[in-house]
Design a protein around this motif. Structure first.
Motif, PDB file in Angstrom:
ATOM      1  N   VAL A  35      26.944 -27.248  26.798  1.00 44.95           N
ATOM      2  CA  VAL A  35      28.262 -27.378  26.184  1.00 44.95           C
ATOM      3  C   VAL A  35      28.053 -28.088  24.851  1.00 44.95           C
ATOM      4  O   VAL A  35      27.500 -29.188  24.799  1.00 44.95           O
ATOM      5  CB  VAL A  35      29.233 -28.173  27.084  1.00 44.95           C
ATOM      6  N   THR A  36      28.493 -27.444  23.765  1.00 44.13           N
ATOM      7  CA  THR A  36      28.322 -28.022  22.435  1.00 44.13           C
ATOM      8  C   THR A  36      29.607 -28.617  21.884  1.00 44.13           C
ATOM      9  O   THR A  36      29.573 -29.344  20.893  1.00 44.13           O
ATOM     10  CB  THR A  36      27.780 -26.965  21.444  1.00 44.13           C
ATOM     11  N   GLN A  37      30.740 -28.318  22.534  1.00 43.37           N
ATOM     12  CA  GLN A  37      32.017 -28.860  22.078  1.00 43.37           C
ATOM     13  C   GLN A  37      33.065 -28.691  23.176  1.00 43.37           C
ATOM     14  O   GLN A  37      33.047 -27.718  23.926  1.00 43.37           O
ATOM     15  CB  GLN A  37      32.485 -28.137  20.819  1.00 43.37           C
ATOM     16  N   VAL A  38      33.965 -29.659  23.234  1.00 41.95           N
ATOM     17  CA  VAL A  38      35.140 -29.581  24.095  1.00 41.95           C
ATOM     18  C   VAL A  38      36.344 -29.498  23.164  1.00 41.95           C
ATOM     19  O   VAL A  38      36.436 -30.253  22.196  1.00 41.95           O
ATOM     20  CB  VAL A  38      35.270 -30.830  24.995  1.00 41.95           C
ATOM     21  N   VAL A  39      37.251 -28.579  23.450  1.00 39.48           N
ATOM     22  CA  VAL A  39      38.487 -28.462  22.674  1.00 39.48           C
ATOM     23  C   VAL A  39      39.658 -28.578  23.646  1.00 39.48           C
ATOM     24  O   VAL A  39      39.696 -27.886  24.663  1.00 39.48           O
ATOM     25  CB  VAL A  39      38.559 -27.121  21.908  1.00 39.48           C
ATOM     26  N   GLU A 156      32.862 -29.750  37.989  1.00 41.07           N
ATOM     27  CA  GLU A 156      32.191 -28.832  37.055  1.00 41.07           C
ATOM     28  C   GLU A 156      32.015 -29.492  35.687  1.00 41.07           C
ATOM     29  O   GLU A 156      30.939 -29.460  35.101  1.00 41.07           O
ATOM     30  CB  GLU A 156      33.004 -27.553  36.865  1.00 41.07           C
ATOM     31  N   VAL A 157      33.092 -30.077  35.180  1.00 42.89           N
ATOM     32  CA  VAL A 157      33.079 -30.708  33.865  1.00 42.89           C
ATOM     33  C   VAL A 157      32.029 -31.817  33.824  1.00 42.89           C
ATOM     34  O   VAL A 157      31.243 -31.919  32.879  1.00 42.89           O
ATOM     35  CB  VAL A 157      34.486 -31.253  33.509  1.00 42.89           C
ATOM     36  N   TYR A 158      32.020 -32.645  34.840  1.00 40.27           N
ATOM     37  CA  TYR A 158      31.085 -33.771  34.944  1.00 40.27           C
ATOM     38  C   TYR A 158      29.639 -33.261  34.893  1.00 40.27           C
ATOM     39  O   TYR A 158      28.788 -33.868  34.247  1.00 40.27           O
ATOM     40  CB  TYR A 158      31.356 -34.510  36.258  1.00 40.27           C
ATOM     41  N   ALA A 159      29.366 -32.151  35.563  1.00 37.33           N
ATOM     42  CA  ALA A 159      28.015 -31.583  35.584  1.00 37.33           C
ATOM     43  C   ALA A 159      27.644 -30.936  34.251  1.00 37.33           C
ATOM     44  O   ALA A 159      26.484 -30.946  33.851  1.00 37.33           O
ATOM     45  CB  ALA A 159      27.890 -30.545  36.710  1.00 37.33           C
ATOM     46  N   MET A 160      28.617 -30.379  33.565  1.00 41.82           N
ATOM     47  CA  MET A 160      28.343 -29.606  32.352  1.00 41.82           C
ATOM     48  C   MET A 160      28.214 -30.451  31.082  1.00 41.82           C
ATOM     49  O   MET A 160      27.517 -30.061  30.152  1.00 41.82           O
ATOM     50  CB  MET A 160      29.436 -28.546  32.145  1.00 41.82           C
ATOM     51  N   LEU A 161      28.893 -31.594  31.030  1.00 42.06           N
ATOM     52  CA  LEU A 161      28.905 -32.389  29.797  1.00 42.06           C
ATOM     53  C   LEU A 161      27.750 -33.369  29.717  1.00 42.06           C
ATOM     54  O   LEU A 161      27.196 -33.785  30.735  1.00 42.06           O
ATOM     55  CB  LEU A 161      30.230 -33.137  29.670  1.00 42.06           C
ATOM     56  N   ARG A 162      27.431 -33.749  28.482  1.00 44.55           N
ATOM     57  CA  ARG A 162      26.401 -34.740  28.184  1.00 44.55           C
ATOM     58  C   ARG A 162      26.960 -35.723  27.154  1.00 44.55           C
ATOM     59  O   ARG A 162      27.842 -35.368  26.372  1.00 44.55           O
ATOM     60  CB  ARG A 162      25.140 -34.066  27.606  1.00 44.55           C
ATOM     61  N   PRO A 163      26.433 -36.937  27.121  1.00 45.40           N
ATOM     62  CA  PRO A 163      26.881 -37.890  26.096  1.00 45.40           C
ATOM     63  C   PRO A 163      26.656 -37.331  24.691  1.00 45.40           C
ATOM     64  O   PRO A 163      25.668 -36.637  24.443  1.00 45.40           O
ATOM     65  CB  PRO A 163      25.986 -39.108  26.332  1.00 45.40           C
ATOM     66  N   GLY A 164      27.593 -37.614  23.800  1.00 43.87           N
ATOM     67  CA  GLY A 164      27.478 -37.192  22.410  1.00 43.87           C
ATOM     68  C   GLY A 164      28.147 -35.876  22.102  1.00 43.87           C
ATOM     69  O   GLY A 164      28.288 -35.518  20.924  1.00 43.87           O
ATOM     70  N   VAL A 165      28.588 -35.123  23.108  1.00 46.57           N
ATOM     71  CA  VAL A 165      29.259 -33.855  22.861  1.00 46.57           C
ATOM     72  C   VAL A 165      30.609 -34.173  22.203  1.00 46.57           C
ATOM     73  O   VAL A 165      31.375 -35.006  22.698  1.00 46.57           O
ATOM     74  CB  VAL A 165      29.466 -33.051  24.169  1.00 46.57           C
ATOM     75  N   PRO A 166      30.921 -33.517  21.071  1.00 42.84           N
ATOM     76  CA  PRO A 166      32.225 -33.768  20.439  1.00 42.84           C
ATOM     77  C   PRO A 166      33.376 -33.179  21.252  1.00 42.84           C
ATOM     78  O   PRO A 166      33.227 -32.131  21.878  1.00 42.84           O
ATOM     79  CB  PRO A 166      32.107 -33.075  19.075  1.00 42.84           C
ATOM     80  N   ILE A 167      34.490 -33.875  21.224  1.00 45.78           N
ATOM     81  CA  ILE A 167      35.725 -33.398  21.835  1.00 45.78           C
ATOM     82  C   ILE A 167      36.808 -33.421  20.758  1.00 45.78           C
ATOM     83  O   ILE A 167      37.048 -34.468  20.145  1.00 45.78           O
ATOM     84  CB  ILE A 167      36.121 -34.199  23.100  1.00 45.78           C
ATOM     85  N   VAL A 168      37.389 -32.265  20.512  1.00 49.08           N
ATOM     86  CA  VAL A 168      38.455 -32.124  19.521  1.00 49.08           C
ATOM     87  C   VAL A 168      39.759 -31.991  20.289  1.00 49.08           C
ATOM     88  O   VAL A 168      39.934 -31.065  21.082  1.00 49.08           O
ATOM     89  CB  VAL A 168      38.231 -30.882  18.638  1.00 49.08           C
ATOM     90  N   ILE A 169      40.666 -32.925  20.055  1.00 53.02           N
ATOM     91  CA  ILE A 169      41.956 -32.915  20.735  1.00 53.02           C
ATOM     92  C   ILE A 169      43.018 -32.565  19.698  1.00 53.02           C
ATOM     93  O   ILE A 169      43.285 -33.344  18.780  1.00 53.02           O
ATOM     94  CB  ILE A 169      42.247 -34.253  21.423  1.00 53.02           C
ATOM     95  N   ASN A 170      43.575 -31.375  19.860  1.00 55.86           N
ATOM     96  CA  ASN A 170      44.582 -30.853  18.928  1.00 55.86           C
ATOM     97  C   ASN A 170      45.979 -31.115  19.458  1.00 55.86           C
ATOM     98  O   ASN A 170      46.187 -31.168  20.665  1.00 55.86           O
ATOM     99  CB  ASN A 170      44.409 -29.333  18.755  1.00 55.86           C
ATOM    100  N   PRO A 171      46.960 -31.267  18.517  1.00 60.70           N
ATOM    101  CA  PRO A 171      48.358 -31.483  18.953  1.00 60.70           C
ATOM    102  C   PRO A 171      48.861 -30.370  19.864  1.00 60.70           C
ATOM    103  O   PRO A 171      48.368 -29.285  19.905  1.00 60.70           O
ATOM    104  CB  PRO A 171      49.154 -31.488  17.646  1.00 60.70           C
TER     105      PRO A 171
END
Length: 171
Positions: A35-39, A156-171
């Motif tokens: 996973v390279t980004q969370v949106v 699933e999310v816990y298994a897929m993510l790693r520290p440092g992955v950016p998360i973009v939270i849009n309005p």
């Protein structure tokens, strides 16, 4: 000899029953693309885990109990908006499992200070757990500013993510 055989059979049956009653682990393995980004799109109540531009998984989410607007200070019930990073993992969350979001950043802290308030923290992507399941039945947006998914989904999310992955939270 018959006594020993009965004892062995009885012990074997007890061991088998004990093994059947063991709950499945909440810790899953993931071997797919990184996973390279969370949106998160707050208006759609959707979260996407991406590898480049490819959506690996998408989830319906619940937000803070005041779902519109950017988090300004601790206790406002809003989910932050902007670019943050995955910064920690909590295997003992009261909401099943949780993944930390790096809120507040410098701008968030400065805004809260200008308002004479504390920015807060402890923003997570998390499951529901027993408490959240009760709240989610009444209102989809029930957290204090976090992003909530179902318990099976946070596994699933816990298994897929790693520290440092950016998360973009849009309005």
């Amino acid at each position: 000899m018959i006594k020993a055989t009965r004892r062995t059979v009885t012990l074997s049956m007890l061991a088998l029953l004990a093994a059947c009653g063991k709950p499945p682990s909440k810790f899953k393995a993931y071997n797919g693309p990184a996973v390279t980004q969370v949106v998160v799109n707050k208006s759609d109540r959707k979260m996407y885990l991406l590898h480049g531009t490819t959506v690996l998984k998408s989830y319906e989410v619940g937000l803070g109990n005041v779902p519109v607007g950017h988090k300004q200070f601790e206790g406002d019930g809003k989910t932050p908006e902007g670019v943050y990073f995955i910064d920690r993992f909590n295997p003992r969350s009261r909401y099943h499992l949780s993944v930390g979001v790096s809120y507040p950043n410098q701008q968030d802290a400065a805004l809260a200070t200008a308002l004479g308030r504390h920015a807060g923290g402890d923003i997570f992507i998390h499951g529901r757990g027993p408490e959240g399941n009760r709240f989610a039945q009444k209102n989809r947006d029930w957290t204090a500013g976090c992003i909530a998914v179902k318990d099976e989904e946070i596994e699933e999310v816990y298994a897929m993510l790693r520290p440092g992955v950016p998360i973009v939270i849009n309005p």
